[in-house]
Structure formats: structure tokens, C-alpha cells
Design a protein around this motif. Sequence first.
Motif, PDB file in Angstrom:
ATOM      1  N   TRP A 158       0.800  -1.228   0.000  1.00 16.84           N
ATOM      2  CA  TRP A 158       0.000   0.000   0.000  1.00 16.84           C
ATOM      3  C   TRP A 158       0.833   1.278   0.000  1.00 16.84           C
ATOM      4  CZ3 TRP A 158      -0.911   3.741   3.970  1.00 16.84           C
ATOM      5  CH2 TRP A 158      -0.247   3.509   5.178  1.00 16.84           C
ATOM      6  N   THR A 159       2.013   1.235   0.612  1.00 18.44           N
ATOM      7  CA  THR A 159       2.861   2.427   0.633  1.00 18.44           C
ATOM      8  C   THR A 159       3.522   2.682  -0.721  1.00 18.44           C
ATOM      9  OG1 THR A 159       4.607   1.027   1.585  1.00 18.44           O
ATOM     10  CG2 THR A 159       3.338   2.394   3.104  1.00 18.44           C
ATOM     11  N   ASP A 160       3.479   1.708  -1.613  1.00 15.07           N
ATOM     12  CA  ASP A 160       3.987   1.902  -2.975  1.00 15.07           C
ATOM     13  C   ASP A 160       2.896   2.416  -3.908  1.00 15.07           C
ATOM     14  OD1 ASP A 160       6.474   0.980  -2.227  1.00 15.07           O
ATOM     15  OD2 ASP A 160       6.083  -1.090  -2.837  1.00 15.07           O
ATOM     16  N   ILE A 161       1.663   2.372  -3.439  1.00 12.17           N
ATOM     17  CA  ILE A 161       0.530   2.778  -4.275  1.00 12.17           C
ATOM     18  C   ILE A 161       0.007   4.154  -3.879  1.00 12.17           C
ATOM     19  CG2 ILE A 161      -1.830   2.209  -4.968  1.00 12.17           C
ATOM     20  CD1 ILE A 161      -1.168  -0.733  -4.468  1.00 12.17           C
ATOM     21  N   MET A 162      -0.204   4.349  -2.594  1.00 12.81           N
ATOM     22  CA  MET A 162      -0.781   5.606  -2.126  1.00 12.81           C
ATOM     23  C   MET A 162       0.282   6.691  -1.985  1.00 12.81           C
ATOM     24  SD  MET A 162      -3.712   4.593   0.679  1.00 12.81           S
ATOM     25  CE  MET A 162      -4.367   6.274   0.597  1.00 12.81           C
ATOM     26  N   ALA A 163      -0.152   7.931  -2.096  1.00 10.75           N
ATOM     27  CA  ALA A 163       0.732   9.065  -1.858  1.00 10.75           C
ATOM     28  C   ALA A 163       0.782   9.351  -0.362  1.00 10.75           C
ATOM     29  CB  ALA A 163       0.221  10.293  -2.607  1.00 10.75           C
ATOM     30  N   LYS A 164       1.943   9.736   0.109  1.00 11.09           N
ATOM     31  CA  LYS A 164       2.126   9.975   1.539  1.00 11.09           C
ATOM     32  C   LYS A 164       1.160  11.027   2.063  1.00 11.09           C
ATOM     33  CE  LYS A 164       5.733  11.028   4.955  1.00 11.09           C
ATOM     34  NZ  LYS A 164       7.180  11.319   5.150  1.00 11.09           N
ATOM     35  N   GLU A 165       0.905  12.045   1.255  1.00 12.39           N
ATOM     36  CA  GLU A 165       0.019  13.126   1.705  1.00 12.39           C
ATOM     37  C   GLU A 165      -1.443  12.696   1.807  1.00 12.39           C
ATOM     38  OE1 GLU A 165       1.041  13.821  -2.711  1.00 12.39           O
ATOM     39  OE2 GLU A 165       2.087  13.256  -0.853  1.00 12.39           O
ATOM     40  N   ASP A 166      -1.773  11.544   1.239  1.00  8.32           N
ATOM     41  CA  ASP A 166      -3.141  11.027   1.335  1.00  8.32           C
ATOM     42  C   ASP A 166      -3.359  10.201   2.599  1.00  8.32           C
ATOM     43  OD1 ASP A 166      -4.098  12.182  -0.983  1.00  8.32           O
ATOM     44  OD2 ASP A 166      -3.551  10.483  -2.251  1.00  8.32           O
TER      45      ASP A 166
END
Length: 278
Positions: free
Chosen positions: A191-199
Motif C-alpha cells: 500500500w505504501t507503494d501505491i498511495m501518496a504519503k500526503e493522502d
Amino acid sequence: MKEVVTMWKNTRMIILVALSAAIYAAFLIVFKGGIPIVPGVTEVRPANVFPPVFGLLFGPAGAWGAAIGNLIGDLFGGTLGMGSIFGFFGNFFLGFIPYKMWGATFGLVPKNDMKQNTNSFKKVLAFELVSLVAAAACGVIIAWYLDLTGIVPFAFLAITITVNNFAASVVLGPILLLLLYPRVKRWGLVWTDIMAKEDVAKGFAKTIGSILMIVGAIGGLIVGVLVAIGVAGQQLYGFTGAQGQVAVWLSVLPFLLMIIVASVMLSGQEQFVEELED
């Protein structure tokens, strides 16, 4: 908890919700006719190994998958009923808590190695910790509701669900995560490779949030059971005693609120760590 909403704008995360739900539901349905503990409410559930693992790998998608998968399992397994309402929420937290707490496990998961893997003894301990807390939270949430509605006594059901959840993940969970992580990582589906950190929610006072989550889940289980036994005359293993008692409802409610507050305090952003190329 920002990411449980923002993830729905990402197609791959939605696909992971569907995948998690399908796998979880399939295994739940297979074992519906196995060994019932409370007919129509719960049974021995080896499938409960999946929510913590999917939660760590797929983040909020794994949490939603656990909630939806449990609902599908109830629907097609013939156990859809009043308990399914809070079964949805309980199973959501079964997948939600592991990934939210992963980066706040009191140093068990190093800040420079947040990989959602169980390739070290400390990370195995971290997995067991977050799985236990998630198992207890799930048990408290579901049992609180079903006792309130007078369906099943809190003491019996809370202990049963917690043990049932944790027993499934305590041994098989670390092994499954160890096997799945390299493949999921290679496919770019962590999931951390898919979502943006700011989201992802920033959180605040994450260590305190982690402590609050533990107190809310484990404390709610212990206090709720003690009050249910002492005031309502319930038993740990049996349906003896009064249900729907205000004392049980009120004694557990503050701990449920702790779980909610802790969910806001915890983040997940700390897992977005740049990885060095080999």
C-alpha cells in the motif's frame, strides 16, 4: 484515518479491497459449516489469519476488504443477521489496527526499516502485538453490541472472538506475511507503494496513540469481562447471566472511545521510507 477515505480514488487500492474481500470471504464460507462456537454468530475461523496480514500489506484496502469480506461470508454462509452490523466494524478494525500501529510498536519495527515483513524476531513480536490488539478490539466491538441487543453475553463472546482471532494469526500470520511480502512488493502492490504519503493521516503523539489503542482494546476486554461477570453474573464459557446490562455497556464504552481516538492519533506516514537499491 484520512487514508480510509482517500484510498477510494485509487483504482489499484479498490482492486485490492475486492481481492482481500474475495479471499477472506471464500475461506470464511468454506469453514462456516465447520465447528460452530455460537451457531449463527461465530465459529472456528482459520480465515482470520488474513485481515492482519492484508492490513499490513494493503493498508486501508486490507481493512475494508476484511469488513466487506466478513459481510459477504455472513451473507453466503447463512449467518447474516444483527451481529453482522458490528461484525463489519469489528472486522474492519481487525485489518485497520495492524497497519496503523506498525510504525508505533515501541521500537520493534526500526524507523529505517518499515517493511511490512516478519523477517526478524523483533518484527515477529511486532506482528504478534498488533494482531493481539486488533483481535481484542474486534472482540470488544462485536461483543459490546451483541450484549447490548441481548443476543449473546459479553464475557463469553468477547473472550471467544479474541482468542479465535488471535489463534488464527499467532502462528500462521508471520509465516504467511514472510511468504507474501516479497511477491507483493515485487508486484508493486504494497500500500505504501501505491498511495501518496500526503493522502495518509499525519497523526500526532503516535506512541501515546499506540498505548491508548492497547489500553482501549485489551483494557476494554478485561474490564468488560470483569464487569459482566461481577455485575451481570455472566460466565466466561456459557450463556449464564443477564445481557443488555447498562453497567456492561457503560464500562466498555470509554474503551471503545479510546480505540477511536487512538485511530486518529496513529498515522501510517512513517512507513513511507525511501529504500536503498541493492
